[in-house]
Design a protein around this motif. Structure first.
Motif, PDB file in Angstrom:
ATOM      1  N   LEU A  68     -15.545  32.997   7.947  1.00 12.96           N
ATOM      2  CA  LEU A  68     -15.706  31.550   7.832  1.00 12.96           C
ATOM      3  C   LEU A  68     -15.682  31.148   6.366  1.00 12.96           C
ATOM      4  O   LEU A  68     -16.691  31.231   5.656  1.00 12.96           O
ATOM      5  CB  LEU A  68     -17.017  31.118   8.492  1.00 12.96           C
ATOM      6  N   THR A  69     -14.530  30.772   5.912  1.00 10.85           N
ATOM      7  CA  THR A  69     -14.396  30.346   4.519  1.00 10.85           C
ATOM      8  C   THR A  69     -14.752  28.867   4.392  1.00 10.85           C
ATOM      9  O   THR A  69     -14.555  28.087   5.337  1.00 10.85           O
ATOM     10  CB  THR A  69     -12.959  30.587   4.025  1.00 10.85           C
TER      11      THR A  69
ATOM     12  N   LYS B 156     -16.786  38.369   1.219  1.00  7.12           N
ATOM     13  CA  LYS B 156     -15.464  38.073   1.774  1.00  7.12           C
ATOM     14  C   LYS B 156     -15.542  37.078   2.936  1.00  7.12           C
ATOM     15  O   LYS B 156     -14.599  36.960   3.720  1.00  7.12           O
ATOM     16  CB  LYS B 156     -14.793  39.361   2.239  1.00  7.12           C
ATOM     17  N   SER B 157     -16.698  36.396   3.051  1.00  4.13           N
ATOM     18  CA  SER B 157     -16.924  35.383   4.103  1.00  4.13           C
ATOM     19  C   SER B 157     -16.932  35.995   5.491  1.00  4.13           C
ATOM     20  O   SER B 157     -16.674  35.320   6.486  1.00  4.13           O
ATOM     21  CB  SER B 157     -15.855  34.276   4.037  1.00  4.13           C
TER      22      SER B 157
ATOM     23  N   LEU C  58     -20.233  23.034  13.390  1.00  2.00           N
ATOM     24  CA  LEU C  58     -18.877  23.006  12.849  1.00  2.00           C
ATOM     25  C   LEU C  58     -17.816  22.888  13.938  1.00  2.00           C
ATOM     26  O   LEU C  58     -16.948  22.030  13.872  1.00  2.00           O
ATOM     27  CB  LEU C  58     -18.632  24.277  12.020  1.00  2.00           C
ATOM     28  N   PHE C  59     -17.856  23.749  14.932  1.00  2.00           N
ATOM     29  CA  PHE C  59     -16.878  23.685  16.024  1.00  2.00           C
ATOM     30  C   PHE C  59     -17.416  24.472  17.214  1.00  2.00           C
ATOM     31  O   PHE C  59     -18.323  25.303  17.088  1.00  2.00           O
ATOM     32  CB  PHE C  59     -15.503  24.220  15.601  1.00  2.00           C
ATOM     33  N   ASP C  60     -16.844  24.192  18.378  1.00  2.00           N
ATOM     34  CA  ASP C  60     -17.288  24.817  19.615  1.00  2.00           C
ATOM     35  C   ASP C  60     -16.430  26.026  19.964  1.00  2.00           C
ATOM     36  O   ASP C  60     -15.246  26.097  19.613  1.00  2.00           O
ATOM     37  CB  ASP C  60     -17.200  23.813  20.777  1.00  2.00           C
TER      38      ASP C  60
ATOM     39  N   ASP D 115     -11.683  28.066   8.786  1.00  2.00           N
ATOM     40  CA  ASP D 115     -11.908  27.439   7.484  1.00  2.00           C
ATOM     41  C   ASP D 115     -12.595  26.114   7.745  1.00  2.00           C
ATOM     42  O   ASP D 115     -12.134  25.324   8.583  1.00  2.00           O
ATOM     43  CB  ASP D 115     -10.574  27.229   6.771  1.00  2.00           C
ATOM     44  N   THR D 116     -13.688  25.844   7.050  1.00  2.00           N
ATOM     45  CA  THR D 116     -14.455  24.614   7.321  1.00  2.00           C
ATOM     46  C   THR D 116     -13.658  23.356   6.999  1.00  2.00           C
ATOM     47  O   THR D 116     -13.996  22.277   7.489  1.00  2.00           O
ATOM     48  CB  THR D 116     -15.760  24.605   6.510  1.00  2.00           C
TER      49      THR D 116
END
Length: 505
Positions: A58-59, A87-88, A113-115, A129-130
Motif C-alpha cells: 500500500l503505497t 517497501k510499503s 480507503l477501499f473495500d 496506491d492511495t
C-alpha cells in the motif's frame, strides 16, 4: 430492477470510501497481525490450508501500521493489522480465518480507503496506491475477481444513470422525459440481469449472497378479485417475499452494512407494532438463525435490547416471549453474569405488570399512619404515581400531574394513588406536597420499614419489582377493575388513553 437496487447501484463498489472508523484503534498490532514480513514467508504461507494470509502493498505508506476492518451489523470494527515495511509491504496474518463478508482497508489515520471481499480461503494479495484506490489489484481471490468485474460494470452504468438524471432535470418536453425514463429503466434491467447472472452462475459465492440480501420485492399492480380491487395485495406480496433467498443462519450477512438496516426496515414498514404481530416475526428469524455461530447470538441480543425497553407501550410482551422461548430454555450461555442477572430480573418484573393484566396488590401506609389498599380505591380510573421527593424530574412531573388532574382528570373520575419510593424522606415528602399545594384528595402513601422487613422475611417480591419501577417517576393507569391499561407514557399520552377509553364506552 426494483427501486431499492436502482437507487443503490453503487452499493457494492463504493460502500464507504470516505467513512471513518471509530477511534478505538490502537497504534499497535490488532489480533493476529504481522510485522516486517518477507515475500518469501508470504509465498510459503499462501500455500497453507488453514488460517489467513493476506499480503498488502500500500503505497506510499512505509514503516507504519495499517488495518483491516469489517462491518458487524450497524457497527464497524477492526479485525487485523499489518505493519508496512520500508517497501510499503506487510501481511494480515493469523491462525484462524475471519468470517467472510465485506471488509475494508484502513489507513494509519483511521480513514477507510477501499473495500474488499473476504473470501473463505483468505490466501490472496493486495496491491494499491492511495492516490488511485479504485485501481487496487487483488490477486488470488475468485470472490474479488467477481467483485472487481461487477464494480467496473456498475461504475459505467452508474455514470450513465447520473448523466440521464441530469438530462431529465433539463428535459423540455414530456416526450424527452419519457425517453430518459425508459433509458434509465433499461439500465436498471441491465444491472439486475448482471446480478441475476452472477447468482445463477455462482450461487454459493459471497457476491451472490450479497445480491440476494439486497433484493426487495417490487410491489405488483393491484389485482381485481370478484370485480373488486384488492388494494392490500401489493403490501402482502412484498411482505411475504421480503426474505426470499436470504439465509438467516449465514454469518457473512453480519459483515455487510445493509443486512441489519433491512431488518429494521421490515419491522418498521411491514410489521404491525402489536406484540402478537411482532413476536412471530422475531421467533421466525431466531429459529432460522439458530445454527449461525455469530448470527444467532447477535439477533437474540438485538431483539432483547429492542424490546426490553420498547418504543411502543406493551411491546415488552415481546421481550417476555423471547425470555420464555429462548433464555428460559437455556440460551443464557451467550450472556455474562451481569447481563444474565439483568435479563432474568427484568423478565420476572415485567411478568407482573402486563397491559390488560391485574395490577399487583399495594397495601401501603398514608401520611397519617393508616394502611390504604390500592384495591380499596373506587374510581373509573386510578393513576398510580411512583416518585421520589428528592428526584429533580419528579419535582417537575408531579406538579404537572396535579395540574392536569385539577383541570380535567378529577371531573372524569380519575383518582391518584401517589407512592413515595424514598421512604426515609417522609419529611421532605410532606413538605413538597405542601409547598406545591398538591391536591389533598390524592392518596399519599409509602412503605414502612416494618412492612418492608416483613416482606423480605417472607421472601415476597417488593412493589419495585412488581411494578418494574427502575426509574422515577413511574406512572400506571388502571381501569375501574384495577387492570393495567397504560404505563410508562407521557402525561399527554395518558390523557389521550383516558379520552379514548371514555369515548369507546
Amino acid at each position: 430492477m426494483n427501486k431499492f437496487l436502482a437507487i443503490s447501484i453503487f452499493v457494492l463498489s463504493t460502500l464507504c470510501t470516505v467513512a471513518q472508523v471509530k477511534k478505538v484503534i490502537p497504534t499497535k498490532p490488532v489480533s493476529g497481525s504481522s510485522s516486517n514480513a518477507s515475500k518469501t514467508q508470504d509465498t510459503k504461507a499462501n500455500s497453507a490450508v488453514g488460517g489467513r494470509n493476506i499480503s498488502i502493498t500500500l503505497t506510499p505508506y512505509k514503516n507504519t501500521w495499517v488495518y483491516l476492518g469489517c462491518y458487524f451489523g450497524k457497527n464497524k470494527t477492526l479485525s487485523d493489522s499489518a505493519y508496512l515495511n520500508e517497501k510499503s509491504y506487510g501481511v494480515f496474518k493469523g491462525k484462524n480465518k475471519l468470517t467472510p463478508g465485506i471488509y475494508f482497508i484502513v489507513s494509519p489515520q483511521y480513514a477507510i480507503l477501499f473495500d474488499i471481499l473476504m473470501d473463505s480461503k483468505q490466501q490472496f494479495s493486495i496491491v494499491a496506491d492511495t492516490l488511485k484506490k479504485e485501481d487496487a489489484v487483488i490477486t488470488g481471490s475468485f470472490e474479488n475477481d467477481l467483485f472487481k468485474k461487477y464494480s467496473e460494470f456498475s461504475l459505467v452504468k452508474g455514470k450513465a444513470t447520473n448523466d440521464l438524471k441530469m438530462a431529465y432535470s433539463n428535459a423540455k418536453t414530456k416526450a424527452d422525459s419519457l425517453k430518459i425514463v425508459n433509458e434509465m429503466t433499461a439500465i436498471s434491467k441491465d444491472v439486475q440481469a448482471y446480478q441475476n447472472n452472477v447468482i445463477k452462475q455462482n450461487p454459493n459465492s459471497l457476491l451472490a449472497t450479497l445480491f440476494n440480501a439486497l433484493k426487495q420485492p417490487e410491489a405488483p399492480p393491484i389485482p381485481v378479485v370478484n370485480g373488486k380491487p384488492d388494494s392490500t395485495y401489493p403490501f402482502r406480496y412484498v411482505k411475504e417475499h421480503f426474505w426470499d433467498d436470504v439465509n438467516f443462519n449465514d454469518d457473512r450477512l453480519l459483515r455487510t452494512p445493509f443486512f441489519e438496516p433491512k431488518i429494521d426496515n421490515y419491522f418498521k414498514n411491514y410489521v404491525s407494532p402489536e406484540p402478537d404481530s411482532v413476536y412471530p416475526e422475531v421467533k421466525y428469524m431466531l429459529l432460522l438463525a439458530r445454527t449461525g455461530k455469530e448470527m444467532y447470538p447477535y439477533l437474540l441480543t438485538k431483539f432483547t435490547n429492542k424490546y426490553i425497553n420498547p418504543e411502543f407501550m406493551g411491546q415488552d410482551k415481546v421481550f417476555l416471549k423471547i425470555f420464555e422461548d429462548f433464555y428460559a430454555k437455556g440460551d443464557t450461555t451467550y450472556l455474562n453474569p451481569a447481563s444474565r442477572k439483568t435479563i432474568i430480573e427484568r423478565a420476572y418484573s415485567l411478568m407482573a405488570n402486563q397491559i390488560g393484566g391485574q395490577a399487583p396488590i399495594l397495601d401501603l401506609t398514608d401520611t397519617l399512619g393508616k394502611t390504604v389498599p390500592l384495591y380499596g380505591i373506587d374510581a373509573k380510573f386510578t393513576f398510580v404515581a411512583f416518585w421520589d421527593p428528592t428526584c429533580g424530574h419528579c419535582k417537575e412531573e408531579i406538579p404537572r400531574v396535579d395540574s392536569i388532574y385539577k383541570a380535567k382528570w378529577k371531573a372524569l373520575g380519575v383518582k391518584v394513588y401517589s407512592v413515595n419510593v424514598n421512604e426515609p424522606k417522609i419529611v421532605e415528602f410532606k413538605q413538597f406536597l405542601a409547598e406545591k399545594k398538591i391536591s389533598q384528595d390524592w392518596t399519599e402513601v409509602y412503605q414502612t420499614k416494618a412492612a418492608r422487613d416483613a416482606e423480605q422475611a417472607a421472601n415476597q417480591p417488593n412493589y419495585r419489582q412488581l411494578y418494574d419501577m427502575y426509574k422515577t417517576p413511574t406512572f400506571y393507569l388502571l381501569d375501574e377493575k384495577k387492570r393495567i391499561i397504560a404505563k410508562q407514557l407521557s402525561l399527554e399520552q395518558f390523557d389521550d388513553v383516558i379520552a379514548a377509553k371514555l369515548k369507546n364506552k
